[in-house]
Scaffold this motif. Structure first.
Motif, PDB file in Angstrom:
ATOM      1  N   LYS A  57       0.860  -1.131  -0.198  1.00  0.00           N
ATOM      2  CA  LYS A  57      -0.269  -0.239  -0.298  1.00  0.00           C
ATOM      3  C   LYS A  57       0.452   0.803   0.541  1.00  0.00           C
ATOM      4  O   LYS A  57       1.850   1.685   0.969  1.00  0.00           O
ATOM      5  CB  LYS A  57      -1.009  -0.066   0.763  1.00  0.00           C
ATOM      6  CG  LYS A  57      -1.596   0.951   1.182  1.00  0.00           C
ATOM      7  CD  LYS A  57      -2.309   1.101   2.110  1.00  0.00           C
ATOM      8  CE  LYS A  57      -3.594   2.114   2.767  1.00  0.00           C
ATOM      9  NZ  LYS A  57      -4.993   2.055   3.772  1.00  0.00           N
ATOM     10  N   GLU A  58       0.454   2.504  -1.410  1.00  0.00           N
ATOM     11  CA  GLU A  58       1.214   3.733  -0.700  1.00  0.00           C
ATOM     12  C   GLU A  58       0.891   4.212   0.639  1.00  0.00           C
ATOM     13  O   GLU A  58      -0.293   4.157   0.956  1.00  0.00           O
ATOM     14  CB  GLU A  58       0.936   4.171  -2.290  1.00  0.00           C
ATOM     15  CG  GLU A  58       1.482   3.185  -3.473  1.00  0.00           C
ATOM     16  CD  GLU A  58       0.998   4.655  -4.650  1.00  0.00           C
ATOM     17  OE1 GLU A  58       2.282   3.850  -5.468  1.00  0.00           O
ATOM     18  OE2 GLU A  58      -0.006   4.777  -4.630  1.00  0.00           O
ATOM     19  N   PRO A  63      -1.910   9.873  -0.030  1.00  0.00           N
ATOM     20  CA  PRO A  63      -3.895   9.909  -0.243  1.00  0.00           C
ATOM     21  C   PRO A  63      -4.329   9.388  -1.775  1.00  0.00           C
ATOM     22  O   PRO A  63      -3.993   9.542  -2.668  1.00  0.00           O
ATOM     23  CB  PRO A  63      -4.114  11.305   0.038  1.00  0.00           C
ATOM     24  CG  PRO A  63      -2.297  12.414   0.263  1.00  0.00           C
ATOM     25  CD  PRO A  63      -2.004  11.721   0.014  1.00  0.00           C
ATOM     26  N   ASN A  64      -5.402   8.998  -1.581  1.00  0.00           N
ATOM     27  CA  ASN A  64      -5.873   7.497  -2.503  1.00  0.00           C
ATOM     28  C   ASN A  64      -5.171   7.225  -2.923  1.00  0.00           C
ATOM     29  O   ASN A  64      -4.598   7.404  -4.301  1.00  0.00           O
ATOM     30  CB  ASN A  64      -6.597   8.480  -3.385  1.00  0.00           C
ATOM     31  CG  ASN A  64      -7.465   9.340  -3.192  1.00  0.00           C
ATOM     32  OD1 ASN A  64      -8.330   9.074  -2.622  1.00  0.00           O
ATOM     33  ND2 ASN A  64      -7.425  10.796  -3.716  1.00  0.00           N
ATOM     34  N   PRO A  65      -4.400   6.066  -2.593  1.00  0.00           N
ATOM     35  CA  PRO A  65      -3.067   4.927  -2.884  1.00  0.00           C
ATOM     36  C   PRO A  65      -3.561   3.812  -3.365  1.00  0.00           C
ATOM     37  O   PRO A  65      -4.671   3.346  -3.950  1.00  0.00           O
ATOM     38  CB  PRO A  65      -2.933   4.793  -0.738  1.00  0.00           C
ATOM     39  CG  PRO A  65      -3.365   4.481  -0.394  1.00  0.00           C
ATOM     40  CD  PRO A  65      -4.686   6.030  -1.011  1.00  0.00           C
ATOM     41  N   GLU A  66      -2.671   3.170  -4.383  1.00  0.00           N
ATOM     42  CA  GLU A  66      -2.693   2.266  -4.824  1.00  0.00           C
ATOM     43  C   GLU A  66      -2.336   1.604  -4.178  1.00  0.00           C
ATOM     44  O   GLU A  66      -1.591   1.153  -3.393  1.00  0.00           O
ATOM     45  CB  GLU A  66      -1.758   2.294  -5.717  1.00  0.00           C
ATOM     46  CG  GLU A  66      -1.725   2.659  -7.276  1.00  0.00           C
ATOM     47  CD  GLU A  66      -2.832   2.557  -7.942  1.00  0.00           C
ATOM     48  OE1 GLU A  66      -3.222   1.006  -7.884  1.00  0.00           O
ATOM     49  OE2 GLU A  66      -2.939   3.084  -9.345  1.00  0.00           O
ATOM     50  N   SER A  67      -3.027   0.120  -4.058  1.00  0.00           N
ATOM     51  CA  SER A  67      -2.676  -1.156  -2.589  1.00  0.00           C
ATOM     52  C   SER A  67      -3.247  -2.250  -3.430  1.00  0.00           C
ATOM     53  O   SER A  67      -3.853  -2.564  -4.989  1.00  0.00           O
ATOM     54  CB  SER A  67      -3.524  -0.536  -1.929  1.00  0.00           C
ATOM     55  OG  SER A  67      -5.473  -1.045  -2.545  1.00  0.00           O
ATOM     56  N   THR A 118      -5.125  16.732  -4.488  1.00  0.00           N
ATOM     57  CA  THR A 118      -5.504  16.163  -3.248  1.00  0.00           C
ATOM     58  C   THR A 118      -5.659  16.837  -1.965  1.00  0.00           C
ATOM     59  O   THR A 118      -5.319  16.037  -0.372  1.00  0.00           O
ATOM     60  CB  THR A 118      -5.626  14.889  -3.443  1.00  0.00           C
ATOM     61  OG1 THR A 118      -4.561  14.672  -3.954  1.00  0.00           O
ATOM     62  CG2 THR A 118      -6.477  14.424  -4.631  1.00  0.00           C
ATOM     63  N   ASN A 119      -3.828  17.172  -1.534  1.00  0.00           N
ATOM     64  CA  ASN A 119      -3.506  17.320  -0.197  1.00  0.00           C
ATOM     65  C   ASN A 119      -3.641  18.869   0.186  1.00  0.00           C
ATOM     66  O   ASN A 119      -3.820  19.352   1.311  1.00  0.00           O
ATOM     67  CB  ASN A 119      -1.428  17.349  -0.619  1.00  0.00           C
ATOM     68  CG  ASN A 119      -0.952  17.123   0.138  1.00  0.00           C
ATOM     69  OD1 ASN A 119      -1.419  16.869   1.459  1.00  0.00           O
ATOM     70  ND2 ASN A 119       0.194  18.578   0.780  1.00  0.00           N
TER      71      ASN A 119
END
Length: 880
Positions: free
Chosen positions: A79-80, A83-87, A847-848
Motif C-alpha cells: 500500500k502506498e 492520499p488515494n493510494p494504490e494497493s 488532493t493535498n
C-alpha cells in the motif's frame, strides 16, 4: 458449432494447468506500450521509478510512491503512503517463491541496485530520489557534513564546543525517549502489548521479559499432521490419493444417447452432465484424463440444401391449387358465382387472375323487400314504371328539407303549410310569407299593386302593425296611384304625411314646407302643454308665444333675453364671433360648462369633436387652451370625483388609427428651446415605449421599454429589442457607504463605496451578497510554508476572486496552514471558497491542498501533508 464446443472444452482443460503467477520488478526508467499505465494516442512514454507488480507477465499495478508492506500470514498487503493510494494483496501461493523470505526479498525496492530508485529521510520527511537528482545534506546544530569519496562515506563533525550527549527522558511507565542533545533527534522505546516491561533510572532504561517460556501449541489441520517435540517439529501433509502429479484432472465418463458426463478426480467433486435436445445427438470418447464429447445436429429432411420450399401451381376448369414442396401443404382457390379463375405458369412464379363474370343490378322488377338508394346531393332514377319510391328522412309537419354537409335533414327554420310560408316561425294565416325576426336586404325590395291601401290594402305598401293592439293602430308606408309616397294611419283612414316627386312634404291638412310651388305660410304644431300654436313664415319668422324673430332681409336672428347671435358664427358674450364657429367672450367669467341633469351612460361625452382634416402634413387642435397666467398655473385636469369604488379611474387616452398610422405621443416643450417626447414608436416592430429628446420617437431616443419587459438606454432607434440592449452609456446604480444599506424586505442591488463592491439581496434575504469587488485582500504566509516561504497575490486579485502564489522553502515545512487571505472588509455571513490549480506543481497537490478555516473576514489554504519545497500557484473563488 462442433468446433466451438471442442475449443471451449480444451480451453477449460488449459485453465487448470496454467496458474497465474505474480512477479515483481524494481524499475526506474521510461515505460511505453502495455507497460505504461497512462499512455494513450498522444502520450507515448512516461518516466517511472518504483515497483512494477506483474501478473503472468502483464503489469497490473504501478507503485511509484513510498509504500509499506503489511504481512498477514502468507498474505502481503502492498500500500502506498499517500492520499488515494494504490494497493494490492498477494498470497505466497500466487508467486513462484519457495518461502516467505524469498517473497519479502522480491518486494524490497530499490533492491540495492545502483542507478535505480532510492528514498532518503531526515527523520521528519521521506523524499523520493530519482535519477540525476542532486541531494544536499545540511547538518543541524552547527554540525558539518563531509563526503569521503575515497571510502564512500559521509563524515559528520559536530560544531566546536557543541559535543552531543545521549540521555534517557520521559516519565514512563510504558514509554521512554533516548534523545541526542543539540537538536539531534530522539528515539522512542515503547512496551509491547504482552510480556515486555520498561523502567528507567536516570539514563538507564531496563527492558524486562515478564512472560518468558510461554507454551506454544501446534496442531495439524485437514491433511496435515504435526510430529516431534520442542524445539523440533515435523508437519506432514498427506495427499488424498497418494499422488502429487494428478491434482485437478478432468475426464469424460460414460453417457447415454442424449447426454455425456464431465468427471473430476478432485475430492468431493461432482460430475457435469451435458444434454442434447431437439435435432441434436451426443456421443463421447471416455477417458479418466481427457476424452472427447461430440454434439451432432441432424437435418429434418436429411439435406442441408433444401431449407426453403418451393410452390407448384396446378389448375383445372374451375379451380387452382398452390402446393408447397416437402409436404408443406397446399391452398386451393375454387370459382364461385360470377367469378372466373385463369392460371398462367405452373412454377413458383405462376399468376392467378380472379375476374367477375357478371354482377350489378340491372332490373328492379324482380326485387322484393326494401330498396335503399343513398345520395348526398340528389338521386336521378330512370325507369319504365312510375312506382319508384326514394326514401327521405322522417320529419315533422310543415318542416322543410336542408343539407347539413353530411346528410339531408329537416327543421323548422323555414315552414310551409301549403298556403303560407314562415321564416323563423310558423306561417300566419292571410300572409303569403311571415318573417319572425330582423330582416336584412342588400338589394332592392319591390312592392307592386293598385287601389286604395286603406280600403283594400292592394297598392304597393309596407304595413307597420302592433299585433297586440287593434287594427286601427296599423300604419302603412305606401305609394299611391298619384305617384306620391304616403304615411297612412289605419285609424284615420287617410294619409297623414305625403312626400311628392316635386320635393314637397304635406300634412293631412294640406300644409306644405318647401319652395317649389310657392312660399309656405304656416305649420301647425303643439307646444309642451299640448296647446295648438303656430309658426308664421312671411316677411319675418315668429314663434307663437315666443321671442324668436328676424327682420326682413336680415341674416341675424335674435332670441329675446338671450345672447345667441348671428347665423353663420355663434358668439356667447358681446363680441361678434369672427375666428370660430363658437366664441365665448366675457371680461369677468369665461367658463364654458357642459353639463347634464340626467344620468350618464357608458359612452356619453361632455365634449366631442370629429371631422376630417383635408390638408396633408398640417395639423388641427382637438382642444387648444392658450392662457397668459403670470405668477399662476394653467392646469389641464381629468378628475374622477368618485371615492367609493376601486374601479373609479381617471384615464387620458392618446390613440392612433392602427399599426400603419403614426405615433401616439405626448410632448413637453420649452417654447423656442427644448422638446421632450414620450410615447409609442409605431414605426418599430414591437411598438416600444420611448423617451426621446425630439418631437417624435425614433429620433434622439434616450430610453426604450419593450413589451417583453426589456429596458435600456440608447442613442439610436432599436431594430431588434429582444437581442439588442447594449447600453451606450453605463447603467448607474445607487451608491453609498455600508451604513446606507437598507433593511426593508425588498430586493435591491447597489454599490458599496466603503468596500468598493457591488452588493445585492432578495426580498427574503437578510444580508447582502457581494456580486463584484474591486477591493484587494491581504495574503499572509503561515509557518507550514517554511522559514523562507512567501505568499503573494497577483495584480487584480480581489475579495471575490484572485490568484495566490505560495513559495514553500526553508526549514520547518510541515502540514497545516500555508497562507491566510484576509478580506479588505467583512463579508456578511461566512462565504464558500473554492480552489483550482494554476500551475503543474499545484495540480499535483490538489488532493493535498484544501481550505482549512474560513470566516466572514479571512480564509486559510492548508496542506494535509507537508508539501515538497517549490512554487504553487492557485486560483481562488469566493461565493456567498
Amino acid at each position: 458449432m462442433k468446433k466451438i464446443l471442442l475449443f471451449a472444452f480444451f480451453a477449460l482443460l488449459a485453465s487448470f494447468t496454467d496458474a497465474q503467477t505474480f512477479t515483481f520488478e524494481c524499475y526506474c526508467g521510461d515505460l511505453s506500450g502495455v507497460r505504461c499505465d497512462i499512455c494513450t494516442g498522444q502520450t507515448q512514454t512516461r518516466f517511472f521509478c518504483g515497483l512494477l507488480v506483474k501478473k503472468s507477465g502483464t503489469v497490473v499495478k504501478w507503485i511509484d510512491a513510498p509504500y509499506l508492506i503489511q504481512w498477514q500470514g502468507n498474505n502481503a498487503i502492498i500500500k502506498e503512503i499517500i492520499p488515494n493510494p494504490e494497493s494490492i494483496t498477494i498470497n505466497l501461493s500466487g508467486t513462484s517463491f519457495a518461502n516467505l523470505a524469498a517473497f519479502k526479498a522480491a518486494l524490497e525496492c530499490p533492491c540495492n541496485v545502483p542507478g535505480k530508485l532510492f528514498y532518503i529521510s531526515d527523520s521528519l520527511r521521506t523524499t523520493k530520489v530519482m535519477r540525476n537528482d542532486t541531494v544536499t545534506m545540511v547538518g543541524r546544530g552547527g554540525a558539518s557534513i563531509l563526503l569521503d569519496t575515497t571510502n564512500q562515506k559521509f563524515i559528520v563533525t559536530a560544531a566546536t564546543g557543541a559535543a552531543q550527549v545521549l540521555s534517557a527522558t520521559g516519565a514512563g511507565p510504558t514509554r521512554y525517549n533516548i534523545a541526542l542533545s543539540g537538536g539531534g533527534g530522539a528515539a522512542v522505546l515503547k512496551e509491547g502489548t504482552t510480556g515486555i516491561d520498561l523502567s528507567r533510572s536516570n539514563d538507564t532504561i531496563t527492558i524486562n521479559n515478564t512472560a518468558p517460556d510461554q507454551t506454544v501449541s501446534i496442531t495439524g489441520g485437514g491433511i496435515n499432521v504435526v510430529a516431534g517435540t520442542y524445539p523440533n517439529f515435523t508437519i506432514t501433509g498427506t495427499e488424498v490419493d497418494g499422488n502429487t502429479a494428478n491434482e485437478g484432472v478432468l475426464g469424460v465418463g460414460a453417457g447415454s444417447a442424449t447426454s455425456s458426463v464431465l468427471l473430476s478426480n478432485t475430492t468431493g467433486a461432482s460430475g457435469v452432465t451435458i444434454n442434447a435436445a431437439g435435432i441434436n445427438t451426443i456421443s463421447e470418447t471416455t477417458s479418466a484424463n481427457g476424452g472427447q464429447i461430440t454434439i451432432t445436429a441432424t437435418e429434418v429432411d436429411g439435406s442441408t440444401t433444401n431449407e426453403i420450399q418451393t410452390i407448384a401451381n396446378t389448375s383445372d376448369a374451375t379451380s387452382h391449387t398452390a402446393t408447397l414442396s416437402s409436404s408443406g401443404g397446399s391452398v386451393k382457390l375454387v370459382e364461385g358465382s360470377n367469378i372466373s379463375l385463369t392460371t398462367t405458369g405452373t412454377g413458383s412464379d405462376g399468376i392467378v387472375t380472379i375476374a367477375a363474370t357478371g354482377g350489378g343490378v340491372t332490373s328492379l322488377n324482380s326485387l322484393t323487400g326494401a330498396l335503399s338508394i343513398l345520395g348526398e346531393r340528389g338521386i336521378t332514377i330512370g325507369a319504365s314504371t312510375p312506382n319508384i319510391t326514394v326514401g327521405l328522412p322522417t320529419s315533422t309537419n310543415t318542416h322543410t328539407l336542408r343539407y347539413d354537409g353530411t346528410n339531408w335533414i329537416t327543421n323548422s327554420q323555414i315552414t310551409n303549410n301549403g298556403n303560407e310560408i314562415g321564416i323563423g316561425g310558423a306561417p300566419l294565416s292571410g300572409f303569403e310569407a311571415y318573417i319572425n325576426g330582423a330582416t336584412r336586404m342588400d338589394g332592392a325590395m319591390v312592392s307592386r299593386g293598385a287601389g286604395n291601401p286603406v280600403s283594400g290594402i292592394t297598392s304597393p305598401h309596407a304595413r307597420l302593425w302592433n299585433t297586440t293592439l287593434s287594427t286601427g293602430d296599423t300604419w302603412y308606408l305606401a305609394s299611391l296611384d298619384t305617384g306620391a309616397f304616403h304615411l297612412i294611419s289605419g285609424n284615420l283612414g287617410a294619409s297623414v304625411l305625403m312626400a311628392t316627386t316635386a320635393g314637397q312634404v304635406q300634412t293631412n291638412a294640406g300644409l306644405r314646407i318647401g319652395s317649389v310651388s310657392g312660399t309656405p305660410t304656416s305649420i301647425i304644431g303643439r307646444n309642451a302643454s299640448g296647446d295648438v300654436g303656430a309658426i308664421s313664415i312671411g316677411s319675418g319668422l315668429t314663434l307663437s308665444g315666443g321671442s324668436l324673430s328676424a327682420a326682413a332681409g336680415s341674416s341675424n336672428w335674435t332670441v329675446s333675453g338671450s345672447d345667441i347671435y348671428r347665423l353663420s358664427n355663434v358668439s356667447v358674450g358681446t363680441t361678434t364671433a369672427t375666428g370660430a364657429k363658437l366664441q365665448v367672450t366675457d371680461a369677468t367669467d369665461a367658463d364654458i360648462i357642459l353639463a347634464t341633469d340626467g344620468t350618464l351612460v357608458s359612452g356619453d361625452a361632455f365634449f366631442r369633436t370629429s371631422g376630417t382634416l383635408g390638408t396633408t402634413g398640417g395639423f388641427t387642435y382637438a382642444f387648444d387652451g392658450s392662457v397668459s397666467a403670470t405668477g399662476s398655473n394653467v392646469i389641464s385636469r381629468t378628475f374622477n370625483t368618485s371615492t367609493t369604488n376601486a374601479a373609479s379611474n381617471a384615464i387620458r387616452q392618446v390613440i392612433v388609427g392602427g399599426g400603419s398610422a403614426g405615433d401616439p405621443i405626448s410632448q413637453y416643450i420649452v417654447n423656442g428651446a427644448t422638446t421632450w417626447t414620450t410615447g409609442i414608436d409605431n414605426s418599430v416592430s414591437g411598438d416600444p415605449f420611448k423617451l426621446s429628446a425630439s418631437t417624435v420617437p425614433g429620433t434622439s431616443d434616450v430610453m426604450e421599454i419593450a413589451t417583453g419587459g426589456y429596458f435600456g438606454f440608447s442613442t439610436t432607434p432599436a431594430t431588434d429589442l429582444t437581442a439588442r440592449w447594449g447600453l451606450a452609456i453605463p447603467f448607474g446604480l445607487p451608491t453609498g457607504g455600508t451604513a446606507n444599506r437598507h433593511t426593508s424586505s425588498i430586493a435591491g442591488i447597489w454599490g458599496n463605496s466603503d468596500l468598493n463592491r457591488i452588493e445585492a439581496k432578495t426580498a427574503a434575504g437578510t444580508t447582502y451578497k457581494t456580486l463584484l469587488s474591486y477591493a484587494t485582500p491581504t495574503a499572509t504566509k503561515q509557518a507550514a510554508a517554511g522559514s523562507t516561504g512567501t505568499a503573494t497575490l497577483a495584480t487584480n486579485s480581489n475579495d471575490k476572486a484572485g490568484q495566490v502564489t505560495i513559495v514553500v522553502s526553508g526549514t520547518g515545512i510541515t502540514s497545516g496552514p500555508l497562507v491566510n487571505i484576509t478580506y479588505s472588509g467583512s463579508m456578511l455571513g461566512t462565504p464558500f471558497v473554492t480552489l483550482t490549480a494554476r500551475n503543474g506543481p499545484a495540480a499535483g497537490q490538489m488532493t493535498n491542498f484544501f481550505i482549512g478555516s474560513q470566516s466572514s473576514t479571512v480564509f486559510s489554504i492548508d496542506a494535509n501533508t507537508a508539501p515538497a519545497a517549490g512554487t504553487y500557484i492557485l486560483n481562488y473563488s469566493v461565493q456567498q
